[in-house]
Every structure is written in C-alpha cells, then in structure tokens.
Design a protein around this motif. Structure first.
Motif, PDB file in Angstrom:
ATOM      1  N   ALA A   5       0.717  -1.394  -0.184  1.00 39.92           N
ATOM      2  CA  ALA A   5      -0.245   0.012   0.418  1.00 39.92           C
ATOM      3  C   ALA A   5       1.003   1.475   0.120  1.00 39.92           C
ATOM      4  CB  ALA A   5      -1.247   0.251   1.038  1.00 39.92           C
ATOM      5  N   GLU A   6       0.744   1.787  -0.943  1.00 43.02           N
ATOM      6  CA  GLU A   6       1.905   2.949  -1.151  1.00 43.02           C
ATOM      7  C   GLU A   6       0.992   4.342  -1.238  1.00 43.02           C
ATOM      8  OE1 GLU A   6       2.865  -0.303  -4.321  1.00 43.02           O
ATOM      9  OE2 GLU A   6       1.359   0.716  -3.789  1.00 43.02           O
ATOM     10  N   SER A   7       1.070   5.018  -0.526  1.00 38.96           N
ATOM     11  CA  SER A   7       0.560   6.992  -0.065  1.00 38.96           C
ATOM     12  C   SER A   7       1.438   7.594  -0.195  1.00 38.96           C
ATOM     13  CB  SER A   7       0.217   6.392   1.326  1.00 38.96           C
ATOM     14  OG  SER A   7       0.829   5.828   2.896  1.00 38.96           O
ATOM     15  N   GLY A   8       0.952   8.750  -0.180  1.00 40.66           N
ATOM     16  CA  GLY A   8       1.843  10.071  -0.012  1.00 40.66           C
ATOM     17  C   GLY A   8       2.541  10.769  -1.638  1.00 40.66           C
ATOM     18  N   GLY A   9       1.484  10.477  -2.498  1.00 42.37           N
ATOM     19  CA  GLY A   9       2.016  11.095  -3.916  1.00 42.37           C
ATOM     20  C   GLY A   9       1.517  12.057  -3.701  1.00 42.37           C
ATOM     21  N   GLY A  10       0.867  12.890  -4.664  1.00 43.28           N
ATOM     22  CA  GLY A  10      -0.004  14.503  -4.773  1.00 43.28           C
ATOM     23  C   GLY A  10       0.935  15.484  -5.805  1.00 43.28           C
ATOM     24  N   LEU A  11       0.797  16.492  -5.906  1.00 39.77           N
ATOM     25  CA  LEU A  11       0.603  17.449  -7.275  1.00 39.77           C
ATOM     26  C   LEU A  11       1.887  18.318  -6.245  1.00 39.77           C
ATOM     27  CD1 LEU A  11       0.948  19.033  -9.746  1.00 39.77           C
ATOM     28  CD2 LEU A  11      -1.724  20.219  -8.794  1.00 39.77           C
ATOM     29  N   VAL A  12       3.300  18.686  -7.130  1.00 38.90           N
ATOM     30  CA  VAL A  12       3.949  20.036  -6.489  1.00 38.90           C
ATOM     31  C   VAL A  12       4.668  20.470  -7.567  1.00 38.90           C
ATOM     32  CG1 VAL A  12       5.730  17.989  -6.979  1.00 38.90           C
ATOM     33  CG2 VAL A  12       5.642  19.952  -4.838  1.00 38.90           C
ATOM     34  N   GLN A  13       5.267  21.216  -6.832  1.00 39.39           N
ATOM     35  CA  GLN A  13       5.935  22.574  -8.046  1.00 39.39           C
ATOM     36  C   GLN A  13       7.010  21.830  -7.990  1.00 39.39           C
ATOM     37  OE1 GLN A  13       5.530  26.206  -7.153  1.00 39.39           O
ATOM     38  NE2 GLN A  13       4.105  26.680  -8.608  1.00 39.39           N
ATOM     39  N   ALA A  14       8.205  22.371  -9.610  1.00 39.61           N
ATOM     40  CA  ALA A  14       9.248  21.631  -9.679  1.00 39.61           C
ATOM     41  C   ALA A  14      10.364  22.126  -8.675  1.00 39.61           C
ATOM     42  CB  ALA A  14       9.763  21.995 -11.101  1.00 39.61           C
ATOM     43  N   GLY A  15      11.126  21.263  -7.616  1.00 43.45           N
ATOM     44  CA  GLY A  15      11.874  22.188  -7.061  1.00 43.45           C
ATOM     45  C   GLY A  15      11.156  21.259  -6.107  1.00 43.45           C
ATOM     46  N   GLY A  16      10.083  21.628  -5.215  1.00 43.08           N
ATOM     47  CA  GLY A  16       9.642  20.835  -4.321  1.00 43.08           C
ATOM     48  C   GLY A  16       9.885  19.600  -3.616  1.00 43.08           C
ATOM     49  N   SER A  17       8.957  19.025  -2.835  1.00 43.03           N
ATOM     50  CA  SER A  17       9.415  17.859  -2.340  1.00 43.03           C
ATOM     51  C   SER A  17       8.435  16.727  -2.343  1.00 43.03           C
ATOM     52  CB  SER A  17      10.182  18.342  -0.752  1.00 43.03           C
ATOM     53  OG  SER A  17      11.546  18.226  -0.980  1.00 43.03           O
ATOM     54  N   LEU A  18       8.275  15.923  -1.788  1.00 43.05           N
ATOM     55  CA  LEU A  18       7.555  15.041  -1.456  1.00 43.05           C
ATOM     56  C   LEU A  18       8.008  12.662  -0.854  1.00 43.05           C
ATOM     57  CD1 LEU A  18       4.660  14.771  -4.251  1.00 43.05           C
ATOM     58  CD2 LEU A  18       3.770  15.802  -1.896  1.00 43.05           C
ATOM     59  N   ARG A  19       7.228  12.629   0.339  1.00 40.42           N
ATOM     60  CA  ARG A  19       7.459  11.577   1.553  1.00 40.42           C
ATOM     61  C   ARG A  19       6.491  11.067   0.837  1.00 40.42           C
ATOM     62  NH1 ARG A  19      11.543  10.650   4.404  1.00 40.42           N
ATOM     63  NH2 ARG A  19      11.793   9.161   5.839  1.00 40.42           N
ATOM     64  N   LEU A  20       6.970   9.766  -0.351  1.00 37.95           N
ATOM     65  CA  LEU A  20       5.989   8.317   0.185  1.00 37.95           C
ATOM     66  C   LEU A  20       6.351   7.639   0.748  1.00 37.95           C
ATOM     67  CD1 LEU A  20       6.677   7.924  -4.664  1.00 37.95           C
ATOM     68  CD2 LEU A  20       5.501   9.182  -2.935  1.00 37.95           C
ATOM     69  N   SER A  21       5.050   6.468   1.388  1.00 42.10           N
ATOM     70  CA  SER A  21       5.385   5.797   2.258  1.00 42.10           C
ATOM     71  C   SER A  21       4.566   4.458   1.614  1.00 42.10           C
ATOM     72  CB  SER A  21       4.735   5.852   3.332  1.00 42.10           C
ATOM     73  OG  SER A  21       5.104   4.716   4.203  1.00 42.10           O
ATOM     74  N   CYS A  22       5.473   3.216   1.748  1.00 41.30           N
ATOM     75  CA  CYS A  22       4.674   1.985   0.955  1.00 41.30           C
ATOM     76  C   CYS A  22       4.663   0.976   2.665  1.00 41.30           C
ATOM     77  CB  CYS A  22       5.875   1.269   0.328  1.00 41.30           C
ATOM     78  SG  CYS A  22       5.421  -0.937   0.180  1.00 41.30           S
ATOM     79  N   ALA A  23       3.491   1.297   2.808  1.00 44.41           N
ATOM     80  CA  ALA A  23       3.407  -0.557   4.451  1.00 44.41           C
ATOM     81  C   ALA A  23       3.555  -1.815   3.512  1.00 44.41           C
ATOM     82  CB  ALA A  23       2.006  -0.016   4.678  1.00 44.41           C
ATOM     83  N   VAL A  24       4.044  -2.601   3.948  1.00 45.40           N
ATOM     84  CA  VAL A  24       3.586  -4.177   3.422  1.00 45.40           C
ATOM     85  C   VAL A  24       3.225  -5.030   4.771  1.00 45.40           C
ATOM     86  CG1 VAL A  24       5.424  -5.860   2.652  1.00 45.40           C
ATOM     87  CG2 VAL A  24       6.050  -3.914   2.679  1.00 45.40           C
ATOM     88  N   ALA A  25       1.968  -5.475   4.413  1.00 46.27           N
ATOM     89  CA  ALA A  25       1.188  -6.332   4.815  1.00 46.27           C
ATOM     90  C   ALA A  25       1.506  -7.603   4.854  1.00 46.27           C
ATOM     91  CB  ALA A  25       0.008  -5.797   5.105  1.00 46.27           C
ATOM     92  N   GLY A  26       1.411  -8.644   5.826  1.00 43.58           N
ATOM     93  CA  GLY A  26       1.069  -9.658   6.114  1.00 43.58           C
ATOM     94  C   GLY A  26       2.719 -10.889   5.618  1.00 43.58           C
ATOM     95  N   ARG A  27       3.384  -9.515   5.858  1.00 44.71           N
ATOM     96  CA  ARG A  27       4.807 -10.957   5.347  1.00 44.71           C
ATOM     97  C   ARG A  27       5.249 -10.418   7.346  1.00 44.71           C
ATOM     98  NH1 ARG A  27       5.418 -13.016   1.960  1.00 44.71           N
ATOM     99  NH2 ARG A  27       7.382 -13.381   2.916  1.00 44.71           N
ATOM    100  N   GLY A  28       4.728 -10.413   8.304  1.00 44.72           N
ATOM    101  CA  GLY A  28       4.919  -9.720   9.548  1.00 44.72           C
ATOM    102  C   GLY A  28       6.448  -9.773   9.862  1.00 44.72           C
ATOM    103  N   ARG A  29       7.171 -11.107  10.372  1.00 41.78           N
ATOM    104  CA  ARG A  29       8.822 -10.615  10.404  1.00 41.78           C
ATOM    105  C   ARG A  29       9.656 -10.682   9.298  1.00 41.78           C
ATOM    106  NH1 ARG A  29       9.494 -13.446  16.541  1.00 41.78           N
ATOM    107  NH2 ARG A  29       8.542 -14.790  15.580  1.00 41.78           N
TER     108      ARG A  29
END
Length: 119
Positions: A5-29
């Motif tokens: 499950a990826e999240s954190g995207g969006g619309l940003v102007q050139a030169g800007g920043s974003l932080r994406l995150s990925c949650a991995v389920a079903g794997r445990g340790r």
C-alpha cells in the motif's frame, strides 16, 4: 505474499518535495528477509527502477536520474519503506510503486501513488 500500500503522492511544483511511504502487510517478521525497492511508471512508458534498500538497510542503490535527490529508507519494526523526494522535476511525474527487490521475488503490485510535478 506481501500486500503493498503506497501513499504520499500528490501535486507539487518543480523543485518541491514529497515523501512516499509503502506499508507491507502480510509479511510479519519475514519482511526483513527481503530487499525492497521503489519503481515508477510514467504514462506510455515501462515501469522502471528508482531505488532499492537491502534487508538490513545497509546497502542502497539509486537510478542515476534520482541520485542526490531521492533517499530511500526502511523501518523493519513497522514493515514500511519510504522514499524522500527532493528537488522534484516534471520528468519525475509518474505512478510510484514499491515491491520486493529480491531476485526471484515479486509480489502483486499495489495501486501505487500518483506523483505529479508541474513546471
């Protein structure tokens, strides 16, 4: 299999920043058994490699076109993989996905997260 499950995207102007995150389920340790990567797919193009982090986080690799701008990291206590993106460019516009980067292991792709960079 891992569920992504990826999240954190969006619309940003050139030169800007974003932080994406990925949650991995079903794997445990067992999440720590896998190298992880971020990939992206721009309209009309093939999916391409962006960055990868090893199981323990001590080895990192980047595509040349993001070196010095993007930083990949992982948290093995939370089963997450992040991608900090700085100095974004219009050519970074794409849907971003995470997945295993372990040879021979690829889980079903998630929905991805859209990143749009305006000039």
């Amino acid at each position: 299999q891992g569920q992504l499950a990826e999240s954190g995207g969006g619309l940003v102007q050139a030169g800007g920043s974003l932080r994406l995150s990925c949650a991995v389920a079903g794997r445990g340790r067992t999440f720590t058994f896998f190298d992880m990567g971020w990939f992206r797919q721009a309209p009309g193009k093939e999916r391409e490699f962006v960055a990868a982090v090893s199981r323990s986080g001590d080895k990192i690799d980047y595509a040349d076109f993001v070196k010095g701008r993007f930083t990949i990291s992982r948290d093995n206590t939370k089963n997450t993989v992040d991608l900090q993106m700085n100095d974004l460019k219009p050519e970074d516009t794409a849907v971003y996905y995470c997945n295993s980067n372990t040879l021979g292991v690829q889980w079903p792709w998630g929905q991805g997260t859209q990143v749009t960079v305006s000039s």
